[in-house]
Design an enzyme around this catalytic site. Structure first.
Site, short mmCIF file in Angstrom:
data_model
loop_
_atom_site.label_atom_id
_atom_site.label_comp_id
_atom_site.label_asym_id
_atom_site.label_seq_id
_atom_site.Cartn_x
_atom_site.Cartn_y
_atom_site.Cartn_z
N ASP A 13 42.56 12.19 9.39
CA ASP A 13 43.29 11.54 10.49
C ASP A 13 42.82 12.02 11.86
O ASP A 13 43.61 12.08 12.80
CB ASP A 13 44.82 11.78 10.37
CG ASP A 13 45.35 11.31 9.05
OD1 ASP A 13 44.92 10.24 8.59
OD2 ASP A 13 46.17 12.03 8.45
N LYS A 16 38.77 9.07 13.24
CA LYS A 16 37.39 8.68 12.91
C LYS A 16 37.16 7.18 13.04
O LYS A 16 36.12 6.75 13.50
CB LYS A 16 37.05 9.12 11.47
CG LYS A 16 37.06 10.61 11.27
CD LYS A 16 36.71 10.99 9.83
CE LYS A 16 37.74 10.57 8.82
NZ LYS A 16 39.04 11.24 8.91
N GLY A 40 42.94 5.76 5.72
CA GLY A 40 43.49 4.72 6.59
C GLY A 40 42.88 4.88 7.96
O GLY A 40 43.15 5.85 8.65
N HIS A 41 41.97 3.99 8.30
CA HIS A 41 41.34 4.05 9.62
C HIS A 41 41.96 2.99 10.52
O HIS A 41 41.91 1.81 10.21
CB HIS A 41 39.83 3.79 9.50
CG HIS A 41 39.09 4.93 8.86
ND1 HIS A 41 37.81 4.82 8.40
CD2 HIS A 41 39.46 6.20 8.64
CE1 HIS A 41 37.43 5.99 7.90
NE2 HIS A 41 38.41 6.83 8.03
N GLN A 224 38.88 11.05 5.06
CA GLN A 224 39.60 12.33 5.00
C GLN A 224 38.89 13.35 5.90
O GLN A 224 38.23 12.96 6.84
CB GLN A 224 39.75 12.84 3.56
CG GLN A 224 40.69 11.96 2.70
CD GLN A 224 39.98 10.80 2.03
OE1 GLN A 224 38.87 10.93 1.54
NE2 GLN A 224 40.61 9.65 2.01
P1 IMP Z 1 44.94 12.02 -2.46
O1 IMP Z 1 43.65 11.85 -1.75
O2 IMP Z 1 45.81 10.79 -2.40
O3 IMP Z 1 44.79 12.55 -3.84
O4 IMP Z 1 45.79 13.13 -1.65
C1 IMP Z 1 45.40 14.50 -1.63
C2 IMP Z 1 45.65 15.11 -0.25
O5 IMP Z 1 44.78 14.51 0.69
C3 IMP Z 1 47.07 14.87 0.29
O6 IMP Z 1 47.44 15.98 1.07
C4 IMP Z 1 46.90 13.66 1.18
O7 IMP Z 1 47.89 13.59 2.18
C5 IMP Z 1 45.52 13.94 1.76
N1 IMP Z 1 44.82 12.74 2.20
C6 IMP Z 1 44.22 11.81 1.45
N2 IMP Z 1 43.67 10.85 2.21
C7 IMP Z 1 43.92 11.19 3.47
C8 IMP Z 1 43.56 10.61 4.74
O8 IMP Z 1 42.90 9.59 4.84
N3 IMP Z 1 43.99 11.29 5.84
C9 IMP Z 1 44.71 12.44 5.76
N4 IMP Z 1 45.04 13.01 4.61
C10 IMP Z 1 44.64 12.40 3.48
#
Ligand code: IMP
Length: 423
Positions: A13, A16, A40-41, A224
């Site tokens: 977040d 990007k 989520g961009h 991420q």
């Molecule tokens: P997962 O990717 O859904 O398995 O989540 C694992 C961890 O990564 C959690 O803490 C999510 O909140 C975090 N996470 C996954 N995708 C994002 C993103 O795009 N932005 C911020 N945190 C993310």
């Protein structure tokens, strides 16, 4: 613009999407190489807000080719829906501007159910995932029982493989008290999504290597952030892919020597969603940012945890990713503060640390060591020129980059394309 890997230098977040959108003015090809629709961009163009989950942000620039590489995990139903949503907003998504790897692994309905069930079972120890099935899908990939895009395009093969996987996963789901998936219904939904995605699917490695030979400019858009990396992040509070620069190579099949630079994107402060240690977390700062309507997740809507800028973390991100330059976003979020804190070191059991410990319990025990700088108390969101930036804001930006060990190249003062200052 040469071939650039863009990565998040914090916990995701970082803004990007907006920087990628800005850079796609000169990039001919934009490649997504890891993660799935957990990302989520958010990009605002001409007053319209677009939230992209899996489709690269380059889709918003006519003439830019977007590639979803082999390292991505792809939920076919969600991606087909994302394409429909963009089309409804007037964005053209065709095989001319979107290519999906036939080797990308699929996120299937049982992955989503398992993700949710495992989180509930963990109770207070939960990771805080996006519940998009990302972990179970990558788990199947590594365990060599995953299904790929190529399988989905071959209904006979897909049906056979899916039958085995649904049967096995239904047993697991039963242990969590979850109703079994109906095989026929699941198959029909997936094949329908596969049919609509089929025109977009091909060998992305061959396409990207042809583009390398044609000297096309490529941007690898990371999803991420560094500290969510499966190897280098705050394990187990991480996502399941390599979010760091190396992941762009394995996830696309473009080798390292074709990469010219790495751009790290970071906020002027720090946020993270989900559980896990966060040394500079500060509830007061979070309350202020949430009160401004900022820092709510674009995928799940969750309020993000907020904290001061953490140079210890970004310094480490610089090492792992080989960050050449930094883009700093959300500077305007700090405009109203009389003073701003920067974490320069952690203190752990009396020792001063320059880099974060890998053990999450130790990281959780680290105390941030701060320096404080005067705030600029001036709105920056209308500024477009570095020379017109308040001196104190410039000092802050240069200081956080200096402490992080890379040069400042972009400062962002709002979500719109124009609110970007190029140094
Ligand atoms: P997962 O990717 O859904 O398995 O989540 C694992 C961890 O990564 C959690 O803490 C999510 O909140 C975090 N996470 C996954 N995708 C994002 C993103 O795009 N932005 C911020 N945190 C993310």
């Amino acid at each position: 613009m040469a071939n650039t890997i863009l990565i998040g230098a914090q916990w995701g977040d970082e803004g990007k999407g907006k920087i990628i959108d800005f850079l796609t003015e000169t990039a001919e090809i934009v490649v997504r190489s890891q993660g799935g629709n957990n990302a989520g961009h958010t990009v605002i163009v001409g007053g319209t807000k677009y939230v992209l989950h899996l489709i690269p942000s380059g889709i918003l620039r006519p003439g830019t080719k977007c590639v979803i590489g082999n390292g991505v995990v792809l939920d076919p139903i969600a991606v087909a829906g994302e394409i429909d949503g963009l089309t409804a907003k007037g964005v053209s998504v065709t095989p001319e501007n979107l290519l999906i790897s036939d080797a990308a692994h699929l996120v299937l309905p049982y992955h989503r159910h398992l993700d949710e069930a495992r989180e509930i079972a963990k109770g207070a120890g939960k990771i805080g995932t996006t519940k998009r099935g990302i972990g179970p899908a990558y788990g199947d990939k590594i365990a060599r029982v995953g299904l790929r895009m190529a399988d989905l395009l071959n209904p006979a093969v897909f049906s056979e493989k899916l039958a085995t996987r649904v049967a096995e996963n239904n047993e697991t789901l039963a242990r969590y008290g979850i109703a079994p998936l109906d095989f026929e219904q699941t198959l029909a939904q997936l094949l329908a999504a596969g049919k609509s995605l089929a025109p977009f699917v091909g060998n992305t490695v061959v396409f990207l290597h042809k583009s390398v030979r044609e000297k096309k400019h490529m941007l690898f858009e990371g999803a991420q952030g560094t500290f969510l990396d499966i190897d280098h992040g705050t394990y187990p509070y991480v996502t399941s892919s390599n979010t760091t620069a190396g992941g762009a190579c394995t996830g696309s099949g473009v080798p390292p020597h074709h990469i010219d630079s790495v751009l790290g994107v970071m906020k002027a402060y720090t946020t993270r969603v989900g559980e896990g240690p966060f040394p500079t977390e500060d509830e007061g700062l979070g309350d202020m940012l949430h009160g401004m309507g900022r820092e709510f997740g674009s995928t799940t809507g969750r309020a993000r945890r907020c904290g001061w800028f953490d140079a210890v973390a970004v310094r480490y991100a610089g090492m792992i990713n080989g960050i050449d330059t930094l883009a700093v976003t959300n500077l305007d979020g700090l405009d109203s503060l009389a003073s701003v804190k920067i974490c320069t070191h952690y203190r752990l059991n009396g020792a001063l640390l320059e880099t974060p410990p890998m053990d999450y319990a130790q990281l959780a025990a680290c105390e941030p060591v701060y320096i404080e700088m005067p705030g600029w108390l001036t709105p920056t969101d209308q500024i477009r020129d570095w020379n017109l930036m308040p001196e104190r804001a410039k000092d802050y930006l240069l200081k956080i980059c200096d402490l992080s060990g890379a040069k400042l190249s972009i400062a962002s003062v709002g979500p719109n394309r124009e609110q970007t200052i190029l140094l």
